[in-house]
Design an enzyme around this catalytic site. Structure first.
Site, PDB file in Angstrom:
ATOM      1  N   ASP A 117     -63.287  -1.250  55.140  1.00  0.00           N
ATOM      2  CA  ASP A 117     -62.244  -1.734  56.040  1.00  0.00           C
ATOM      3  C   ASP A 117     -60.910  -1.557  55.301  1.00  0.00           C
ATOM      4  O   ASP A 117     -60.581  -2.323  54.403  1.00  0.00           O
ATOM      5  CB  ASP A 117     -62.510  -3.211  56.374  1.00  0.00           C
ATOM      6  CG  ASP A 117     -61.400  -3.832  57.234  1.00  0.00           C
ATOM      7  OD1 ASP A 117     -60.295  -3.252  57.294  1.00  0.00           O
ATOM      8  OD2 ASP A 117     -61.640  -4.906  57.814  1.00  0.00           O
ATOM      9  N   LYS A 142     -53.363  -1.692  61.304  1.00  0.00           N
ATOM     10  CA  LYS A 142     -52.066  -2.146  60.811  1.00  0.00           C
ATOM     11  C   LYS A 142     -50.957  -1.084  60.714  1.00  0.00           C
ATOM     12  O   LYS A 142     -50.209  -0.909  61.650  1.00  0.00           O
ATOM     13  CB  LYS A 142     -52.253  -2.888  59.490  1.00  0.00           C
ATOM     14  CG  LYS A 142     -53.007  -4.212  59.708  1.00  0.00           C
ATOM     15  CD  LYS A 142     -52.690  -5.267  58.683  1.00  0.00           C
ATOM     16  CE  LYS A 142     -53.038  -6.652  59.199  1.00  0.00           C
ATOM     17  NZ  LYS A 142     -54.430  -7.067  59.034  1.00  0.00           N
ATOM     18  N   PHE A 176     -62.069 -10.522  55.491  1.00  0.00           N
ATOM     19  CA  PHE A 176     -61.516 -10.686  56.831  1.00  0.00           C
ATOM     20  C   PHE A 176     -61.663  -9.382  57.594  1.00  0.00           C
ATOM     21  O   PHE A 176     -61.213  -8.338  57.137  1.00  0.00           O
ATOM     22  CB  PHE A 176     -60.038 -11.100  56.799  1.00  0.00           C
ATOM     23  CG  PHE A 176     -59.497 -11.307  58.196  1.00  0.00           C
ATOM     24  CD1 PHE A 176     -59.824 -12.450  58.910  1.00  0.00           C
ATOM     25  CD2 PHE A 176     -58.707 -10.343  58.805  1.00  0.00           C
ATOM     26  CE1 PHE A 176     -59.371 -12.637  60.213  1.00  0.00           C
ATOM     27  CE2 PHE A 176     -58.241 -10.529  60.112  1.00  0.00           C
ATOM     28  CZ  PHE A 176     -58.575 -11.675  60.816  1.00  0.00           C
TER      29      PHE A 176
HETATM   30  C1  LIG Z   1     -55.591  -7.452  59.893  1.00  0.00           C
HETATM   31  C2  LIG Z   1     -56.954  -7.082  59.506  1.00  0.00           C
HETATM   32  C3  LIG Z   1     -57.985  -6.942  60.462  1.00  0.00           C
HETATM   33  C4  LIG Z   1     -57.803  -7.269  61.922  1.00  0.00           C
HETATM   34  O1  LIG Z   1     -56.867  -6.466  62.555  1.00  0.00           O
HETATM   35  P1  LIG Z   1     -56.327  -6.863  64.012  1.00  0.00           P
HETATM   36  O2  LIG Z   1     -55.462  -5.700  64.392  1.00  0.00           O
HETATM   37  O3  LIG Z   1     -55.565  -8.147  63.856  1.00  0.00           O
HETATM   38  O4  LIG Z   1     -57.500  -7.024  64.896  1.00  0.00           O
HETATM   39  C5  LIG Z   1     -59.225  -6.522  60.018  1.00  0.00           C
HETATM   40  N1  LIG Z   1     -59.450  -6.255  58.728  1.00  0.00           N
HETATM   41  C6  LIG Z   1     -58.500  -6.378  57.792  1.00  0.00           C
HETATM   42  C7  LIG Z   1     -58.801  -6.051  56.362  1.00  0.00           C
HETATM   43  C8  LIG Z   1     -57.218  -6.810  58.142  1.00  0.00           C
HETATM   44  O5  LIG Z   1     -56.281  -6.968  57.196  1.00  0.00           O
END
Ligand SMILES: *Cc1c(COP(=O)(O)O)cnc(C)c1O
Length: 394
Positions: A222, A251, A137
């Site tokens: 990420d 986050k 994700f």
């Molecule tokens: C939450 C998340 C995102 C997206 O972040 P947003 O602030 O909602 O755009 C991207 N990568 C990972 C691994 C995430 O947990």
């Protein structure tokens, strides 16, 4: 009876979320309260965002005082809090340079753009393919959903961005087959969050690093969910003895203030020059003052050491639950990014826990995810485990 707010909200707010019938009004530490004054122990923490809990006094104070001094100026100018946060991140990570933005998706956009531009600048025009992982994700913007290895997230938004390919997370042979001279970067979460709290096999990330070096591709981690102490280290890559070239954060970076960052080694960072990329709100004095308070508190209060210890305790308790309940298939994760894979649907369990005063969430249909503030106590964990023990038996 349904709260007025819920009726009103359902009329005027886009229905992009399946919300629980809960109107929250207040938070303190690991607790939140609803309109009726009922309290809940929060094992969601805004989805791995409020790592220092709710209404932390250090952050509240820093933000209030910054709000009275200077909230926003353009990135046409320098500010002290933004500079201090960047210095901290550079000092504590593999990176040399930081680009600030407002969200995880936006941080990944920056990572994708800089990776492509790095090779364009070198004259390697065809080298724009990014290999990402199945069940990953990376966000909801067009580029980041194109990089996300989940069909349900891409569905309905065709045509998606060209140049993204997927391999199963943890399968080094599949990656070996896929990489080549057109590979610009490999993009992965060190531990998959939304995909179901999935840890890689030992030495997988090391092998990915080696492969990237062999073919000259960039490695992007990420760490939007795994970063900032969530897994028991400041950054999850530290568990795997493997440094990326680019890393994204969001986050927990400012404990709930909207903030993202893309960090890179100097040799990549040079691909961004004045005019290449920008963000109006990126790294405002207000959010960076909050982030600075977060960073100071993490180190002064030794939060990471604590989260590692308490995370180990939590895993032991989840393993104890697994012994008692056949419907638990697996205990997953590390630090305070933990999951319980069930052999049944998870939603009813989440709902029951909420009735009993605990907020947890369910991903991929059957994985209960626990991402509490890193300051969660043994007593709070014991109380949740007791609640789960009852709910799973019923
Ligand atoms: C939450 C998340 C995102 C997206 O972040 P947003 O602030 O909602 O755009 C991207 N990568 C990972 C691994 C995430 O947990």
């Amino acid at each position: 009876m349904k709260s007025n707010i819920i009726n009103k909200a359902d009329k005027v707010i886009a229905a992009t979320y399946k919300r629980f019938p809960l109107v929250l009004t207040k938070g303190k530490g690991c607790n939140v309260w609803d309109e009726e004054g009922r309290s809940y122990t929060d094992f969601v923490a805004g989805i791995a965002v409020c790592n220092l809990g709710h209404s932390h006094p250090n952050i509240a104070k820093a933000v209030a005082s910054q709000a009275q001094a200077l909230v926003h100026v353009s990135n046409l100018y320098y500010t002290r809090p933004q500079t201090e946060v960047a210095s901290w991140l550079v000092e504590k990570s593999f990176a040399d340079k930081v680009f600030f933005c407002n969200s995880g998706a936006e941080a990944n956009e920056a990572a994708i753009k800089i990776a492509r531009k790095y090779f364009k600048d070198k004259g390697e025009n065809a080298r724009y393919h990014i290999i990402a992982m199945e069940q990953s994700f990376h966000g909801r913007t067009m580029a980041t959903l194109s990089a996300t290895g989940q069909e349900k997230i891409r569905q309905g938004f065709d045509p998606i961005l060209a140049g993204f390919e997927f391999v199963p997370f943890g399968d080094i042979d599949a990656l070996v087959k896929k990489v080549g001279p057109a590979t610009c970067a490999v993009l992965t979460e060190p531990i998959q969050g939304e995909g179901g709290v999935r840890c890689p096999p030992p030495d997988y990330l090391k092998a990915v690093r080696k492969l990237c070096d062999e073919v000259g591709a960039l490695l992007i981690f990420d760490e939007i969910q795994t970063g900032m102490g969530r897994t028991g280290k400041l950054f999850a890559y530290e568990h795997f003895d493997t440094e990326p070239d680019i890393m994204t954060l969001a986050k927990a970076l400012a404990n709930g203030l909207p903030m993202g960052a893309m960090l890179a080694k100097d040799f990549v960072a040079g691909a961004f020059s004045p005019g290449s990329h920008a963000s109006t709100f990126g790294g405002t004095p207000l959010v960076t003052a909050g982030a600075l308070a977060v960073l100071k508190t993490i180190f002064e209060d030794r939060i990471i050491e604590y989260s590692r210890k308490i995370g180990d305790y939590f895993i032991q308790r989840l393993l104890w639950l697994k012994e008692r309940h056949d419907i638990i298939e697996e205990v997953r994760g590390c630090g305070l990014l933990l999951g319980l894979k069930l052999r049944i649907e998870g939603d009813p369990v989440v709902y029951e826990c909420m009735q009993k005063g605990f907020l947890i969430n369910c991903i991929q249909g059957n994985v209960l995810r626990f991402v509490p503030p890193l300051i969660i106590t043994k007593e709070e964990i014991d109380a949740l485990v007791e609640c789960l023990d009852e709910v799973l038996a019923a």
